[in-house]
Design a protein around this motif. Structure first.
Motif, PDB file in Angstrom:
ATOM      1  N   ARG A 154      29.583 -35.779 -10.277  1.00 31.26           N
ATOM      2  CA  ARG A 154      30.273 -34.617 -10.856  1.00 31.26           C
ATOM      3  C   ARG A 154      29.787 -34.326 -12.281  1.00 31.26           C
ATOM      4  O   ARG A 154      29.550 -33.177 -12.651  1.00 31.26           O
ATOM      5  N   ARG A 155      29.637 -35.377 -13.081  1.00 31.59           N
ATOM      6  CA  ARG A 155      29.143 -35.178 -14.454  1.00 31.59           C
ATOM      7  C   ARG A 155      27.749 -34.547 -14.439  1.00 31.59           C
ATOM      8  O   ARG A 155      27.447 -33.655 -15.235  1.00 31.59           O
ATOM      9  N   ALA A 156      26.897 -35.006 -13.519  1.00 37.11           N
ATOM     10  CA  ALA A 156      25.550 -34.448 -13.420  1.00 37.11           C
ATOM     11  C   ALA A 156      25.595 -32.974 -13.026  1.00 37.11           C
ATOM     12  O   ALA A 156      24.853 -32.153 -13.572  1.00 37.11           O
ATOM     13  N   ALA A 157      26.464 -32.612 -12.093  1.00 38.05           N
ATOM     14  CA  ALA A 157      26.593 -31.212 -11.687  1.00 38.05           C
ATOM     15  C   ALA A 157      27.056 -30.353 -12.868  1.00 38.05           C
ATOM     16  O   ALA A 157      26.555 -29.244 -13.077  1.00 38.05           O
ATOM     17  N   HIS A 158      27.975 -30.875 -13.663  1.00 38.20           N
ATOM     18  CA  HIS A 158      28.447 -30.136 -14.844  1.00 38.20           C
ATOM     19  C   HIS A 158      27.338 -29.995 -15.888  1.00 38.20           C
ATOM     20  O   HIS A 158      27.213 -28.946 -16.521  1.00 38.20           O
ATOM     21  N   GLU A 159      26.537 -31.038 -16.049  1.00 37.07           N
ATOM     22  CA  GLU A 159      25.402 -30.938 -16.970  1.00 37.07           C
ATOM     23  C   GLU A 159      24.432 -29.860 -16.500  1.00 37.07           C
ATOM     24  O   GLU A 159      23.919 -29.084 -17.309  1.00 37.07           O
ATOM     25  N   TYR A 160      24.165 -29.830 -15.214  1.00 33.73           N
ATOM     26  CA  TYR A 160      23.249 -28.830 -14.659  1.00 33.73           C
ATOM     27  C   TYR A 160      23.746 -27.418 -14.973  1.00 33.73           C
ATOM     28  O   TYR A 160      22.961 -26.544 -15.335  1.00 33.73           O
ATOM     29  N   LEU A 161      25.044 -27.216 -14.859  1.00 36.17           N
ATOM     30  CA  LEU A 161      25.645 -25.920 -15.178  1.00 36.17           C
ATOM     31  C   LEU A 161      25.460 -25.574 -16.656  1.00 36.17           C
ATOM     32  O   LEU A 161      25.072 -24.468 -17.006  1.00 36.17           O
ATOM     33  N   THR A 162      25.736 -26.527 -17.537  1.00 37.36           N
ATOM     34  CA  THR A 162      25.716 -26.242 -18.973  1.00 37.36           C
ATOM     35  C   THR A 162      24.329 -26.334 -19.596  1.00 37.36           C
ATOM     36  O   THR A 162      24.108 -25.776 -20.662  1.00 37.36           O
ATOM     37  N   MET A 163      23.401 -27.019 -18.945  1.00 38.32           N
ATOM     38  CA  MET A 163      22.052 -27.201 -19.496  1.00 38.32           C
ATOM     39  C   MET A 163      21.046 -26.226 -18.893  1.00 38.32           C
ATOM     40  O   MET A 163      19.837 -26.471 -18.928  1.00 38.32           O
ATOM     41  N   GLU A 164      21.555 -25.146 -18.310  1.00 35.64           N
ATOM     42  CA  GLU A 164      20.713 -24.072 -17.793  1.00 35.64           C
ATOM     43  C   GLU A 164      19.654 -24.563 -16.814  1.00 35.64           C
ATOM     44  O   GLU A 164      18.485 -24.193 -16.881  1.00 35.64           O
ATOM     45  N   GLY A 165      20.080 -25.411 -15.889  1.00 32.04           N
ATOM     46  CA  GLY A 165      19.195 -25.829 -14.815  1.00 32.04           C
ATOM     47  C   GLY A 165      18.276 -26.990 -15.125  1.00 32.04           C
ATOM     48  O   GLY A 165      17.440 -27.356 -14.300  1.00 32.04           O
ATOM     49  N   GLN A 166      18.416 -27.589 -16.286  1.00 34.03           N
ATOM     50  CA  GLN A 166      17.595 -28.757 -16.612  1.00 34.03           C
ATOM     51  C   GLN A 166      18.094 -29.984 -15.844  1.00 34.03           C
ATOM     52  O   GLN A 166      19.243 -30.038 -15.415  1.00 34.03           O
TER      53      GLN A 166
END
Length: 148
Positions: free
Chosen positions: A118-130
């Motif tokens: 879940r944390r990784a999915a949230h990072e993907y959302l906030t880090m513009e696909g990185q």
């Protein structure tokens, strides 16, 4: 933050647009309530260039086991999540996750705690696909098919 398209249900005609952490949690909660290992395919909804278009995150959710797995795809390669080094998974062991009723093989040591997924999915959302940093990553095993 980038808007994402979420694909996960074979009954979907259109992607679910995810703009906020709450909307992402709603998608992940829905899939976590289902039986089995289910993949949520996330990709930028309005990519600014071809490289951004090709940066996707497959979020595997196995809610009842509180586990999951990740696959990050980018123009420069593909990575699977990696469990802690004390995992005794054989390099050839595989587990199946399902994307819209189609099975996808993952290395057995790709399963990690669901909170990390879940944390990784949230990072993907906030880090513009990185590629998210919440997970440890590994390259695909030798048996994994390459694009060609």
């Amino acid at each position: 933050m980038v808007d994402l398209e979420a694909w996960y249900d074979e009954e979907q005609d259109d992607a679910v647009t995810v703009r906020t952490p709450g909307e992402l949690d709603a998608v992940l909660d829905t899939v976590a309530a289902w039986d089995g290992r289910i993949i949520v395919h996330l990709k930028p909804a309005r990519p600014v260039d071809m490289n951004m278009r090709r940066r996707t995150l497959d979020v595997g959710v196995h809610g009842k086991a509180d586990r999951g797995a990740l696959v990050y795809n980018a123009p420069d390669g593909r990575w699977f999540s990696k469990a802690a080094s004390d995992t005794n998974a054989n390099q050839d062991e595989r587990i199946l996750y399902y994307y819209m009723n189609s099975d996808t093989e993952y290395p057995a040591d790709a399963e990690i705690p669901l909170d990390v997924v879940r944390r990784a999915a949230h990072e993907y959302l906030t880090m513009e696909g990185q590629r998210p940093t919440a997970s440890t990553w590994q390259t695909p095993p030798a048996w994994y098919p390459t694009a060609g």
